[in-house]
Design an enzyme around this catalytic site. Sequence first.
Site, PDB file in Angstrom:
ATOM      1  N   ASP A 104       0.790  -1.239   0.000  1.00  0.00           N
ATOM      2  CA  ASP A 104       0.000   0.000   0.000  1.00  0.00           C
ATOM      3  C   ASP A 104       0.821   1.288   0.000  1.00  0.00           C
ATOM      4  OD1 ASP A 104      -2.617  -1.081  -0.106  1.00  0.00           O
ATOM      5  OD2 ASP A 104      -2.429  -1.697   1.979  1.00  0.00           O
ATOM      6  N   ASP A 164      -6.516  -3.070  -6.729  1.00  0.00           N
ATOM      7  CA  ASP A 164      -6.229  -1.794  -6.061  1.00  0.00           C
ATOM      8  C   ASP A 164      -4.789  -1.332  -6.314  1.00  0.00           C
ATOM      9  OD1 ASP A 164      -7.941  -3.698  -4.842  1.00  0.00           O
ATOM     10  OD2 ASP A 164      -8.066  -2.573  -2.985  1.00  0.00           O
ATOM     11  N   GLY A 222      -9.007 -16.074 -10.151  1.00  0.00           N
ATOM     12  CA  GLY A 222      -9.472 -14.855  -9.507  1.00  0.00           C
ATOM     13  C   GLY A 222     -10.331 -15.183  -8.291  1.00  0.00           C
ATOM     14  N   THR A 224     -12.259 -13.194  -4.736  1.00  0.00           N
ATOM     15  CA  THR A 224     -12.518 -11.891  -4.117  1.00  0.00           C
ATOM     16  C   THR A 224     -11.998 -11.853  -2.696  1.00  0.00           C
ATOM     17  OG1 THR A 224     -14.124 -10.109  -3.990  1.00  0.00           O
ATOM     18  CG2 THR A 224     -14.804 -12.228  -3.026  1.00  0.00           C
ATOM     19  N   ARG A 236     -15.840  -0.952  -5.562  1.00  0.00           N
ATOM     20  CA  ARG A 236     -14.588  -0.187  -5.404  1.00  0.00           C
ATOM     21  C   ARG A 236     -13.454  -0.790  -6.224  1.00  0.00           C
ATOM     22  NH1 ARG A 236     -14.617   0.419  -0.282  1.00  0.00           N
ATOM     23  NH2 ARG A 236     -12.814  -0.676   0.563  1.00  0.00           N
ATOM     24  N   TRP A 240     -11.174   1.127  -8.794  1.00  0.00           N
ATOM     25  CA  TRP A 240      -9.692   1.129  -8.849  1.00  0.00           C
ATOM     26  C   TRP A 240      -9.235   0.780 -10.268  1.00  0.00           C
ATOM     27  CZ3 TRP A 240      -8.536   3.963  -5.113  1.00  0.00           C
ATOM     28  CH2 TRP A 240      -8.800   3.698  -3.765  1.00  0.00           C
ATOM     29  N   SER A 355     -20.036 -11.115   3.640  1.00  0.00           N
ATOM     30  CA  SER A 355     -20.965 -11.929   2.842  1.00  0.00           C
ATOM     31  C   SER A 355     -20.497 -13.378   2.896  1.00  0.00           C
ATOM     32  CB  SER A 355     -21.017 -11.450   1.390  1.00  0.00           C
ATOM     33  OG  SER A 355     -19.958 -12.013   0.653  1.00  0.00           O
TER      34      SER A 355
HETATM   35  N1  GLY Z   1      -7.339  -0.830  -1.058  1.00  0.00           N
HETATM   36  C1  GLY Z   1      -8.199  -1.404  -0.086  1.00  0.00           C
HETATM   37  C2  GLY Z   1      -9.622  -1.030  -0.280  1.00  0.00           C
HETATM   38  O1  GLY Z   1      -9.979  -0.423  -1.275  1.00  0.00           O
HETATM   39  O2  GLY Z   1     -10.385  -1.363   0.614  1.00  0.00           O
END
Ligand code: GLY
Length: 392
Positions: A104, A164, A222, A224, A236, A240, A355
Amino acid sequence: MQTKDSLKTYKIMEKGEAGACLDLAVDLVRENLKTFTHCFPDSNSRNNFYPQSDNREWTTGFWTGEIWLAYERTGEAVFREAGTIQAESFLKRIRERVDVDNHDMGFLYTPSCVAAYRLTGNETAREAALLAADNLMGRFQEKGQFFQAWGQLGARDNYRLIIDCLLNMPLLFWASETTGDKRYREKAEAHIRTAMNCVIRPDHSTYHTYFFDPETGAPVKGVTHQGNRDGSAWSRGQAWGIYGSALSYRIEKNAAYMDVFRKVTDYFLAHLPSDLIPYWDFDFDDGSGEPRDSSSAAIAACGMLEMAKFMEAEEAAYYRDMAGRLVKALSERCAVKCSGESNGLLLHGTYARASAGNPCTDRGVDECNTWGDYFYMEALTRLVTDWEPYWY
Ligand code: GLY
């Protein structure tokens, strides 16, 4: 669900209105400096008010980024001084390795320290951002050609990238430019190529995370982490993808990335509910009763406004107008109007929603989050000025 025709019926935020919204945001940031100059807001609010936090998690740089946006809007010394104090905190954090064993670094150090260096020539900020870039470089996996997001390096159960991370790449391009060392850029280019090849599904929705085989580097599957299920589009994550592909195009001018931008953005727009504030996952639409994630609309708007700079006039106008519609909806339905209401800027975000198809517990549901606040303010800035992004 929306069509191009239905989307055109929504009102667009005009420049003068964006300026007024930005000035309100600046006033709120000025007020919030009283609480958050020598510390940070936590990642998400509780009942719309952020508690104070140390400099930890992936989210503190967004608050510092708001301070720099306020400085750009006003030139006021109070913002410059606060942003400078916060840059020192970021240097301490990376030197002492507080919560930095993850990818990050761009989220943390771009809107805080790259911004500080760009705007004020602050050498502390430059040093901090370069140390963060070096830290990120240590997470590059040659087998698979990607930056590993989290967890023990090389471990099979963490051998994955996440969408992200496209937003972490501009820090590396900046590091190459500022040092003259091409290695940062080369690794960022490789990661973007890998991510673009695996996270976009045939219907143009996106995987949140993608696993590779640690022995061969072959793409595996892939999965999640924060979406509703492996095959769904976490709103989100899709956002991104929008901003990440726009920034990747801005830097590399690779036509394939503009094409990715069109696909993931059109998917996002088509799946917006009737008030244009996305549900936290595009599995959900009007009547679901599920929470929204306002931050995803703010992130997507920034991506559209960035990409429009590089498109032919008609297409640029389409995406610019769509961004103006999203920001208008955010300002009407989610923006904080006074400091008694919240110490954030943007209500109705969702950090994580539990979930059956993800490992999350509910966190920051129907709350402000620091990145939602920041990207809302960045989108307003972009509507008002020809803004030069902090994202390289
Ligand atoms: N980058 C982590 C989030 O979007 O929660």
